[in-house]
Design a protein around this motif. Structure first.
Motif, PDB file in Angstrom:
ATOM      1  N   ASP A  16     -17.551  21.715   6.286  1.00 52.01           N
ATOM      2  CA  ASP A  16     -18.395  22.153   5.169  1.00 52.01           C
ATOM      3  C   ASP A  16     -18.537  23.673   5.214  1.00 52.01           C
ATOM      4  O   ASP A  16     -18.074  24.332   6.149  1.00 52.01           O
ATOM      5  CB  ASP A  16     -19.755  21.457   5.196  1.00 52.01           C
ATOM      6  CG  ASP A  16     -20.553  21.723   6.472  1.00 52.01           C
ATOM      7  OD1 ASP A  16     -20.449  22.834   7.024  1.00 52.01           O
ATOM      8  OD2 ASP A  16     -21.275  20.814   6.923  1.00 52.01           O
ATOM      9  N   VAL A  17     -19.166  24.236   4.200  1.00 47.94           N
ATOM     10  CA  VAL A  17     -19.224  25.695   4.068  1.00 47.94           C
ATOM     11  C   VAL A  17     -19.893  26.335   5.275  1.00 47.94           C
ATOM     12  O   VAL A  17     -19.409  27.336   5.822  1.00 47.94           O
ATOM     13  CB  VAL A  17     -19.952  26.083   2.762  1.00 47.94           C
ATOM     14  CG1 VAL A  17     -20.200  27.588   2.717  1.00 47.94           C
ATOM     15  CG2 VAL A  17     -19.143  25.647   1.551  1.00 47.94           C
ATOM     16  N   ALA A  21     -18.153  28.794   8.081  1.00 50.18           N
ATOM     17  CA  ALA A  21     -18.696  30.120   8.381  1.00 50.18           C
ATOM     18  C   ALA A  21     -18.857  30.298   9.879  1.00 50.18           C
ATOM     19  O   ALA A  21     -18.506  31.348  10.441  1.00 50.18           O
ATOM     20  CB  ALA A  21     -20.032  30.316   7.671  1.00 50.18           C
ATOM     21  N   ASP A  22     -19.378  29.279  10.572  1.00 52.38           N
ATOM     22  CA  ASP A  22     -19.530  29.341  12.029  1.00 52.38           C
ATOM     23  C   ASP A  22     -18.172  29.415  12.721  1.00 52.38           C
ATOM     24  O   ASP A  22     -17.997  30.155  13.697  1.00 52.38           O
ATOM     25  CB  ASP A  22     -20.303  28.117  12.528  1.00 52.38           C
ATOM     26  CG  ASP A  22     -21.784  28.185  12.181  1.00 52.38           C
ATOM     27  OD1 ASP A  22     -22.271  29.290  11.884  1.00 52.38           O
ATOM     28  OD2 ASP A  22     -22.437  27.131  12.203  1.00 52.38           O
ATOM     29  N   TYR A  23     -17.214  28.642  12.221  1.00 52.85           N
ATOM     30  CA  TYR A  23     -15.860  28.644  12.791  1.00 52.85           C
ATOM     31  C   TYR A  23     -15.241  30.043  12.685  1.00 52.85           C
ATOM     32  O   TYR A  23     -14.682  30.564  13.660  1.00 52.85           O
ATOM     33  CB  TYR A  23     -15.011  27.612  12.046  1.00 52.85           C
ATOM     34  CG  TYR A  23     -13.541  27.597  12.416  1.00 52.85           C
ATOM     35  CD1 TYR A  23     -13.118  27.054  13.613  1.00 52.85           C
ATOM     36  CD2 TYR A  23     -12.582  28.107  11.539  1.00 52.85           C
ATOM     37  CE1 TYR A  23     -11.763  27.030  13.948  1.00 52.85           C
ATOM     38  CE2 TYR A  23     -11.241  28.079  11.858  1.00 52.85           C
ATOM     39  CZ  TYR A  23     -10.842  27.538  13.062  1.00 52.85           C
ATOM     40  OH  TYR A  23      -9.498  27.522  13.390  1.00 52.85           O
ATOM     41  N   SER A  24     -15.383  30.654  11.532  1.00 46.18           N
ATOM     42  CA  SER A  24     -14.829  31.995  11.318  1.00 46.18           C
ATOM     43  C   SER A  24     -15.540  33.026  12.183  1.00 46.18           C
ATOM     44  O   SER A  24     -14.912  33.947  12.720  1.00 46.18           O
ATOM     45  CB  SER A  24     -14.949  32.381   9.841  1.00 46.18           C
ATOM     46  OG  SER A  24     -14.283  31.454   9.009  1.00 46.18           O
ATOM     47  N   ALA A  25     -16.859  32.880  12.349  1.00 49.57           N
ATOM     48  CA  ALA A  25     -17.619  33.801  13.192  1.00 49.57           C
ATOM     49  C   ALA A  25     -17.186  33.686  14.651  1.00 49.57           C
ATOM     50  O   ALA A  25     -17.047  34.696  15.351  1.00 49.57           O
ATOM     51  CB  ALA A  25     -19.111  33.520  13.053  1.00 49.57           C
ATOM     52  N   PRO A 149     -17.087  17.232  12.963  1.00 46.95           N
ATOM     53  CA  PRO A 149     -16.913  18.453  12.159  1.00 46.95           C
ATOM     54  C   PRO A 149     -17.845  19.579  12.604  1.00 46.95           C
ATOM     55  O   PRO A 149     -18.706  20.040  11.866  1.00 46.95           O
ATOM     56  CB  PRO A 149     -17.225  17.975  10.744  1.00 46.95           C
ATOM     57  CG  PRO A 149     -18.173  16.833  10.935  1.00 46.95           C
ATOM     58  CD  PRO A 149     -17.761  16.164  12.201  1.00 46.95           C
ATOM     59  N   SER A 150     -17.644  20.025  13.835  1.00 49.55           N
ATOM     60  CA  SER A 150     -18.467  21.075  14.421  1.00 49.55           C
ATOM     61  C   SER A 150     -17.597  22.272  14.766  1.00 49.55           C
ATOM     62  O   SER A 150     -16.532  22.117  15.376  1.00 49.55           O
ATOM     63  CB  SER A 150     -19.165  20.557  15.684  1.00 49.55           C
ATOM     64  OG  SER A 150     -19.618  21.614  16.498  1.00 49.55           O
ATOM     65  N   LYS A 227     -24.814  32.479   4.917  1.00 50.93           N
ATOM     66  CA  LYS A 227     -23.680  31.688   5.422  1.00 50.93           C
ATOM     67  C   LYS A 227     -22.674  31.368   4.328  1.00 50.93           C
ATOM     68  O   LYS A 227     -21.464  31.415   4.562  1.00 50.93           O
ATOM     69  CB  LYS A 227     -24.179  30.392   6.080  1.00 50.93           C
ATOM     70  CG  LYS A 227     -24.609  30.588   7.512  1.00 50.93           C
ATOM     71  CD  LYS A 227     -24.579  29.285   8.285  1.00 50.93           C
ATOM     72  CE  LYS A 227     -24.858  29.563   9.769  1.00 50.93           C
ATOM     73  NZ  LYS A 227     -24.776  28.323  10.574  1.00 50.93           N
ATOM     74  N   ALA A 228     -23.157  31.039   3.145  1.00 51.01           N
ATOM     75  CA  ALA A 228     -22.236  30.730   2.053  1.00 51.01           C
ATOM     76  C   ALA A 228     -21.426  31.969   1.671  1.00 51.01           C
ATOM     77  O   ALA A 228     -20.205  31.883   1.445  1.00 51.01           O
ATOM     78  CB  ALA A 228     -23.016  30.216   0.841  1.00 51.01           C
TER      79      ALA A 228
END
Length: 400
Positions: A16-17, A21-25, A149-150, A227-228
């Motif tokens: 999810d969005v 965002a967390d993955y990219s960070a 999905p974490s 985050k979005a």
């Protein structure tokens, strides 16, 4: 690097969005750890290993390789010990920082062990190593993302896969004469004090400034946008991620090629090769960037509607990516032992670019589009300043 693009797009679809965002960070944190470059030893390895292997100095090469691996582990220990400190100064949680640090350490180990194939000019072998790693990561993280999905789970899984593949490369493809052994390790530790740490730290300084030059817009986006908004910016920044990855792969062959020409024929020949590759790559990328941006403006709303805001970011980031892909001037300066000029050029591009950007945007809040323009401004200035520094050094060498 097509699989790199596939990996990021698949994660954008599956997570999810907020999770994307967390993955990219976390990947941004990983790139910061990788940038540490074994406290600068990795950059010495990149510059010296092609020359050592060219002269068949395998014992010295093995010692330097071992020192660099030890440096990577030391960076990991320091980074992990600072997780509570880093998380207290950022919007990211401690588990996300920890996952990013582990991923960065694994990436650094992979770069170190694949330096042998790069330095020997074995492009096919190096490409195969990257292909195996990319396929392995995709095969592991896709089912994991489907079940859990974490972002933390996915990033840690990537780190584990990269570490396993790195160890396999070290044991199976790196020649036995270059592998770290107990005897080599003792020599490597004993000779650490003999290294030119001033030059090594200068190389590290170049890397730190170069990292800031490349990623300052992402750090601003991470800390300022919600985050979005950061998810949309990170999605658009996929262009830059792929471009930098392609540049790294190309430079993996170009860097040792220039280094060998520099060792055999001198600075002038190395400069000519750098100029041809830099300007040739810039022209090719700009021709691709324009139609690619138009195509993306239709593809993103159709295939990734939750990241529709990224459309406005594609064009400036695509042009910025073109300048980044064409930057082989820094490699030339490092190979020629003129890293201080690269350092000055990178500092100037960041200072002038950020100052000009602040003056242009004002202080009434910052949008994602404005941050994309910051990426473009710094990329252009970095290319111009490093090219000018390279030309200056060549002219000085000719006149001297």
């Amino acid at each position: 690097m097509g699989l790199m693009l596939v990996r990021l797009l698949v994660m954008a679809r599956m997570l999810d969005v907020a999770a994307f965002a967390d993955y990219s960070a976390a990947l941004l944190v990983a790139s910061a750890v990788t940038m540490a470059g074994s406290f600068g030893l990795y950059y010495k390895l990149s510059r010296s290993l092609p020359v050592l292997l060219f002269h068949n100095s395998e014992n010295e090469a093995a010692i330097l390789l071992t020192q660099t691996i030890a440096g990577s582990l030391a960076v990991g220990i320091v980074a992990l010990s600072l997780v509570p400190v880093w998380s207290s100064f950022s919007n990211l949680s401690a588990p996300l920082f920890l996952a990013g640090f582990l991923n960065g350490i694994a990436q650094q180990l992979f770069l170190v062990v694949t330096a042998v194939s790069r330095s020997r000019g074995r492009t096919l072998e190096f490409s195969t190593e990257n292909l195996v790693r990319s396929i392995g990561i995709i095969l592991v993280i896709v089912p994991i993302a489907a079940l859990v999905p974490s972002a933390v789970t996915v990033v840690v899984a990537e780190a584990i896969v990269t570490t396993i593949i790195s160890l396999a490369i070290l044991m199976r493809t790196v020649p036995s004469a270059l592998r770290p052994t107990l005897v080599v390790a003792k020599s490597a530790i004993g000779q650490l004090s003999n290294l030119d740490w001033v030059a090594i730290l200068a190389l590290l300084g170049v890397s730190v400034i170069s990292f800031l030059s490349t990623n300052v817009d992402r750090w601003f986006a991470l800390e300022i946008l919600d985050k979005a908004g950061f998810a949309e910016y990170a999605f658009a920044w996929t262009i830059m991620v792929v471009a930098l990855s392609v540049q790294a792969v190309v430079n993996a062959s170009v860097f040792p090629f220039i280094a060998r020409r520099y060792a055999a024929y001198g600075l002038d020949r190395a400069w000519k090769i750098s100029a041809v590759v830099s300007f040739g790559m810039l022209l090719a990328c700009c021709f691709v960037a324009i139609p690619g941006s138009i195509a993306a403006s239709y593809a993103i709303p159709a295939l990734f509607p939750k990241y529709g805001g990224a459309v406005a970011l594609v064009a400036p980031l695509a042009i910025a990516a073109s300048f980044r892909m064409a930057d082989f001037w820094s490699s030339f300066l490092i190979i020629a032992g003129l890293e201080r000029f690269a350092l000055v050029a990178n500092i100037a591009s960041v200072c002038v670019g950020v100052s000009g950007w602040f003056f242009w945007t004002g202080n009434d809040g910052f949008s994602a589009v404005e941050m994309a323009w910051l990426a473009l401004i710094i990329a252009m200035l970095n290319f111009v300043f490093t090219a000018a520094a390279s030309l200056l050094c060549r002219d000085r060498a000719r006149s001297g």
